[in-house]
Design a protein around this motif. Structure first.
Motif, PDB file in Angstrom:
ATOM      1  N   ALA A 249       0.834  -1.200   0.000  1.00 23.33           N
ATOM      2  CA  ALA A 249       0.000   0.000   0.000  1.00 23.33           C
ATOM      3  C   ALA A 249       0.869   1.250   0.000  1.00 23.33           C
ATOM      4  CB  ALA A 249      -0.917   0.007   1.213  1.00 23.33           C
ATOM      5  N   ILE A 250       0.665   2.092  -0.990  1.00 23.83           N
ATOM      6  CA  ILE A 250       1.433   3.331  -1.156  1.00 23.83           C
ATOM      7  C   ILE A 250       0.461   4.508  -1.119  1.00 23.83           C
ATOM      8  CG2 ILE A 250       3.066   4.589  -2.586  1.00 23.83           C
ATOM      9  CD1 ILE A 250       4.123   1.885  -1.761  1.00 23.83           C
ATOM     10  N   ALA A 251       0.759   5.483  -0.292  1.00 23.02           N
ATOM     11  CA  ALA A 251      -0.076   6.689  -0.234  1.00 23.02           C
ATOM     12  C   ALA A 251       0.487   7.746  -1.176  1.00 23.02           C
ATOM     13  CB  ALA A 251      -0.118   7.232   1.182  1.00 23.02           C
ATOM     14  N   VAL A 252      -0.349   8.281  -2.031  1.00 18.61           N
ATOM     15  CA  VAL A 252      -0.005   9.465  -2.815  1.00 18.61           C
ATOM     16  C   VAL A 252      -0.457  10.655  -1.981  1.00 18.61           C
ATOM     17  CG1 VAL A 252      -0.403  10.756  -4.940  1.00 18.61           C
ATOM     18  CG2 VAL A 252      -0.264   8.254  -5.000  1.00 18.61           C
ATOM     19  N   GLU A 253       0.471  11.483  -1.591  1.00 17.48           N
ATOM     20  CA  GLU A 253       0.182  12.539  -0.632  1.00 17.48           C
ATOM     21  C   GLU A 253      -0.658  13.667  -1.237  1.00 17.48           C
ATOM     22  OE1 GLU A 253       2.667  14.674   2.925  1.00 17.48           O
ATOM     23  OE2 GLU A 253       3.606  14.618   0.960  1.00 17.48           O
ATOM     24  N   LYS A 254      -1.586  14.153  -0.450  1.00 15.47           N
ATOM     25  CA  LYS A 254      -2.333  15.345  -0.846  1.00 15.47           C
ATOM     26  C   LYS A 254      -1.378  16.537  -0.841  1.00 15.47           C
ATOM     27  CE  LYS A 254      -5.285  17.135   2.097  1.00 15.47           C
ATOM     28  NZ  LYS A 254      -6.509  17.328   2.909  1.00 15.47           N
TER      29      LYS A 254
ATOM     30  N   ILE B 172      -4.667   6.000  -2.272  1.00 17.35           N
ATOM     31  CA  ILE B 172      -3.857   4.837  -1.937  1.00 17.35           C
ATOM     32  C   ILE B 172      -3.851   3.889  -3.135  1.00 17.35           C
ATOM     33  CG2 ILE B 172      -3.520   2.889  -0.366  1.00 17.35           C
ATOM     34  CD1 ILE B 172      -3.252   5.542   1.047  1.00 17.35           C
ATOM     35  N   ILE B 173      -2.678   3.373  -3.458  1.00 19.31           N
ATOM     36  CA  ILE B 173      -2.590   2.345  -4.495  1.00 19.31           C
ATOM     37  C   ILE B 173      -1.846   1.153  -3.919  1.00 19.31           C
ATOM     38  CG2 ILE B 173      -2.574   4.049  -6.349  1.00 19.31           C
ATOM     39  CD1 ILE B 173       0.398   3.344  -6.722  1.00 19.31           C
ATOM     40  N   GLU B 174      -1.996   0.014  -4.560  1.00 16.58           N
ATOM     41  CA  GLU B 174      -1.220  -1.171  -4.207  1.00 16.58           C
ATOM     42  C   GLU B 174      -0.233  -1.430  -5.340  1.00 16.58           C
ATOM     43  OE1 GLU B 174      -3.447  -4.581  -3.119  1.00 16.58           O
ATOM     44  OE2 GLU B 174      -4.585  -3.558  -1.562  1.00 16.58           O
ATOM     45  N   LEU B 175       1.027  -1.571  -4.967  1.00 16.22           N
ATOM     46  CA  LEU B 175       2.098  -1.658  -5.944  1.00 16.22           C
ATOM     47  C   LEU B 175       2.819  -2.994  -5.813  1.00 16.22           C
ATOM     48  CD1 LEU B 175       3.108   0.559  -7.951  1.00 16.22           C
ATOM     49  CD2 LEU B 175       4.964   0.976  -6.336  1.00 16.22           C
ATOM     50  N   GLU B 176       3.132  -3.605  -6.949  1.00 15.03           N
ATOM     51  CA  GLU B 176       3.922  -4.830  -6.983  1.00 15.03           C
ATOM     52  C   GLU B 176       4.957  -4.728  -8.095  1.00 15.03           C
ATOM     53  OE1 GLU B 176       1.785  -8.526  -7.086  1.00 15.03           O
ATOM     54  OE2 GLU B 176       0.062  -7.656  -6.052  1.00 15.03           O
ATOM     55  N   ASP B 177       6.198  -5.071  -7.766  1.00 11.65           N
ATOM     56  CA  ASP B 177       7.282  -5.104  -8.752  1.00 11.65           C
ATOM     57  C   ASP B 177       7.308  -3.847  -9.614  1.00 11.65           C
ATOM     58  OD1 ASP B 177       8.426  -7.583  -8.031  1.00 11.65           O
ATOM     59  OD2 ASP B 177       6.802  -8.629  -9.045  1.00 11.65           O
ATOM     60  N   SER B 178       7.136  -2.711  -8.998  1.00 12.19           N
ATOM     61  CA  SER B 178       7.173  -1.423  -9.683  1.00 12.19           C
ATOM     62  C   SER B 178       7.688  -0.371  -8.710  1.00 12.19           C
ATOM     63  CB  SER B 178       5.784  -1.013 -10.184  1.00 12.19           C
ATOM     64  OG  SER B 178       5.307  -1.902 -11.167  1.00 12.19           O
ATOM     65  N   ALA B 179       7.949   0.799  -9.247  1.00 15.51           N
ATOM     66  CA  ALA B 179       8.417   1.912  -8.424  1.00 15.51           C
ATOM     67  C   ALA B 179       7.533   3.120  -8.652  1.00 15.51           C
ATOM     68  CB  ALA B 179       9.866   2.245  -8.767  1.00 15.51           C
ATOM     69  N   ILE B 180       7.507   4.005  -7.675  1.00 19.28           N
ATOM     70  CA  ILE B 180       6.679   5.208  -7.763  1.00 19.28           C
ATOM     71  C   ILE B 180       7.453   6.384  -7.186  1.00 19.28           C
ATOM     72  CG2 ILE B 180       5.556   4.788  -5.534  1.00 19.28           C
ATOM     73  CD1 ILE B 180       2.948   5.880  -6.791  1.00 19.28           C
ATOM     74  N   ALA B 181       7.323   7.534  -7.800  1.00 20.14           N
ATOM     75  CA  ALA B 181       8.002   8.735  -7.316  1.00 20.14           C
ATOM     76  C   ALA B 181       7.106   9.934  -7.541  1.00 20.14           C
ATOM     77  CB  ALA B 181       9.331   8.938  -8.031  1.00 20.14           C
TER      78      ALA B 181
ATOM     79  N   ILE C 241      -6.340  11.533 -11.981  1.00 22.67           N
ATOM     80  CA  ILE C 241      -6.313  10.089 -12.140  1.00 22.67           C
ATOM     81  C   ILE C 241      -5.029   9.680 -12.842  1.00 22.67           C
ATOM     82  CG2 ILE C 241      -8.824   9.873 -12.251  1.00 22.67           C
ATOM     83  CD1 ILE C 241      -8.558   9.596 -15.293  1.00 22.67           C
ATOM     84  N   PHE C 242      -4.618   8.434 -12.632  1.00 20.96           N
ATOM     85  CA  PHE C 242      -3.458   7.946 -13.357  1.00 20.96           C
ATOM     86  C   PHE C 242      -3.820   7.795 -14.821  1.00 20.96           C
ATOM     87  CE2 PHE C 242      -1.408   6.577  -9.386  1.00 20.96           C
ATOM     88  CZ  PHE C 242      -0.110   6.977  -9.679  1.00 20.96           C
ATOM     89  N   ALA C 243      -2.971   8.332 -15.677  1.00 20.18           N
ATOM     90  CA  ALA C 243      -3.169   8.209 -17.114  1.00 20.18           C
ATOM     91  C   ALA C 243      -2.227   7.148 -17.668  1.00 20.18           C
ATOM     92  CB  ALA C 243      -2.888   9.552 -17.797  1.00 20.18           C
ATOM     93  N   ASN C 244      -2.691   6.408 -18.657  1.00 26.57           N
ATOM     94  CA  ASN C 244      -1.864   5.435 -19.359  1.00 26.57           C
ATOM     95  C   ASN C 244      -1.306   4.368 -18.437  1.00 26.57           C
ATOM     96  OD1 ASN C 244      -2.097   7.091 -21.725  1.00 26.57           O
ATOM     97  ND2 ASN C 244      -0.602   8.438 -20.761  1.00 26.57           N
TER      98      ASN C 244
ATOM     99  N   ARG D 135      -6.487   0.128  -7.007  1.00 29.02           N
ATOM    100  CA  ARG D 135      -6.165   1.546  -7.073  1.00 29.02           C
ATOM    101  C   ARG D 135      -7.361   2.362  -6.571  1.00 29.02           C
ATOM    102  NH1 ARG D 135      -5.520  -0.842 -11.244  1.00 29.02           N
ATOM    103  NH2 ARG D 135      -3.725  -1.245 -12.581  1.00 29.02           N
ATOM    104  N   LYS D 136      -7.043   3.352  -5.779  1.00 30.85           N
ATOM    105  CA  LYS D 136      -8.066   4.302  -5.352  1.00 30.85           C
ATOM    106  C   LYS D 136      -7.494   5.685  -5.582  1.00 30.85           C
ATOM    107  CE  LYS D 136      -9.678   1.143  -1.722  1.00 30.85           C
ATOM    108  NZ  LYS D 136      -9.855   0.952  -0.276  1.00 30.85           N
ATOM    109  N   ASN D 137      -7.461   6.073  -6.852  1.00 30.64           N
ATOM    110  CA  ASN D 137      -6.709   7.278  -7.170  1.00 30.64           C
ATOM    111  C   ASN D 137      -7.573   8.363  -7.807  1.00 30.64           C
ATOM    112  OD1 ASN D 137      -7.034   6.015  -9.613  1.00 30.64           O
ATOM    113  ND2 ASN D 137      -4.932   5.225  -9.673  1.00 30.64           N
TER     114      ASN D 137
END
Length: 326
Positions: free
Chosen positions: A199-204, A215-224, A310-313, A321-323
């Protein structure tokens, strides 16, 4: 009898690096020895900092910065890898990400010294060349040279690479799943013991509180994430974002509140998040569509509120995903 996830113990390691902290979260058997892993991870990020810091006078990056045009400088393999990635993303982003902005970063007070009016004026008036036009790399011989005077800054990519090194170090110690982070850059390996993603939080993007936007759930990926609400300088009563516009040699004038990018490795996610801040939503989404990048833009809403996006592409293998929450 095979082990189940109930046999595993949660391990959380952390330590200082690059003016912030690194962290590692993973599950292993209860008697798993973490002391050696902690030391190895600390050494891994310290090596990145020693090679790529603009704050350390003797760093390998600063040796390159101090070199005369035309002079070949032997550099360590890790730094060469990051320089190669930085130049490639610089070209792919049409110059929106540029590692050759060290003079402007320092002038505006985002480096080791305070903002300087004369240096700001020089940075704004300087004729700008892209780093990929100035820096020549010779990976086979582990060396690089500049064809003109330029100061390089890797603050938009080095932390992401540091996260990748944490993940690589984990793998060397038989840790096949975990979540690794430096500041707002994170990389997930595998899944949690119960099969769920990390579980990864995208900050407001809020100046006054730290709260999740989604909040999203991430597997075998990176986020910045790169944003305008955590790191800035105040000059003449004006709050200026730490992200430099390579075209102008000054902080972005009207940037998005934040740009979040998902990629396979954290080095790429880190650099592309910076590039997306520079490009802005309209141009950024066009390029993201062309390159199949997963990007989320957020913007400041009305006073007291925050916009949403929202996440594009997004073609990554992620779950729950709850974005789109505001």
């Amino acid at each position: 009898m095979p082990r189940t996830f109930t046999d595993l113990t949660r391990h959380a390691l952390n330590g200082p690096t690059m003016g912030t902290r690194w962290s590692a979260l993973f599950h292993m058997r209860g008697d798993f020895e973490t002391v050696r892993v902690h030391a190895a991870m600390a050494d891994a990020v310290a090596e990145v900092d020693q090679q790529m810091s603009t704050w350390k006078p003797q760093s390998d990056l600063n040796r390159l910065n101090a070199a005369c045009p035309g002079e070949w400088i032997v550099l360590p393999e890790q730094l060469m890898k990051v320089l190669q990635a930085g130049l490639a993303i610089g070209e792919a982003s049409c110059g929106a990400f540029d590692i050759g902005m060290g003079d402007a970063v320092a002038a505006w007070g985002f480096g080791a010294v305070e903002a300087d009016e004369a240096a700001i004026r020089a940075a704004r008036l300087a004729r700008r060349n892209s780093a990929h036009d100035i820096l020549e790399l010779d990976p086979a011989n582990g060396r690089a040279r500049k064809h003109a005077d330029m100061r390089f800054d890797l603050n938009g990519i080095a932390k992401g690479y540091g996260v990748d090194r944490l993940a690589e170090t984990a793998g060397l110690h038989s840790i096949e799943a975990g979540l690794f982070a430096i500041d707002g850059e994170l990389r997930a390996l595998g899944a949690q013991p119960d099969g769920s993603g990390w579980a990864i939080a995208v900050e407001k993007p809020d100046l006054h509180e730290r709260a999740p936007h989604s909040i999203i759930e991430l597997e075998d990926s990176a986020i910045a994430t790169s944003g305008d609400y955590r790191h800035w300088v105040d000059i003449g009563g004006h709050r200026l974002s730490h992200t430099i516009d390579p075209r102008l040699g000054m902080p972005l004038r009207k940037p998005p509140a934040s740009a979040t990018v998902i990629a396979r490795d954290c080095m790429s996610a880190d650099a592309w998040a910076t590039a997306m801040m520079v490009l802005g939503e309209q141009e950024g989404l066009k390029l993201a569509e062309k390159l199949s990048l997963s990007v989320l833009f957020l913007w400041h809403g009305q006073p007291g509120g925050t916009g949403c996006g929202i996440f594009a592409n997004d073609k990554r293998d992620m779950r729950s995903r709850k974005n789109t929450a505001c």
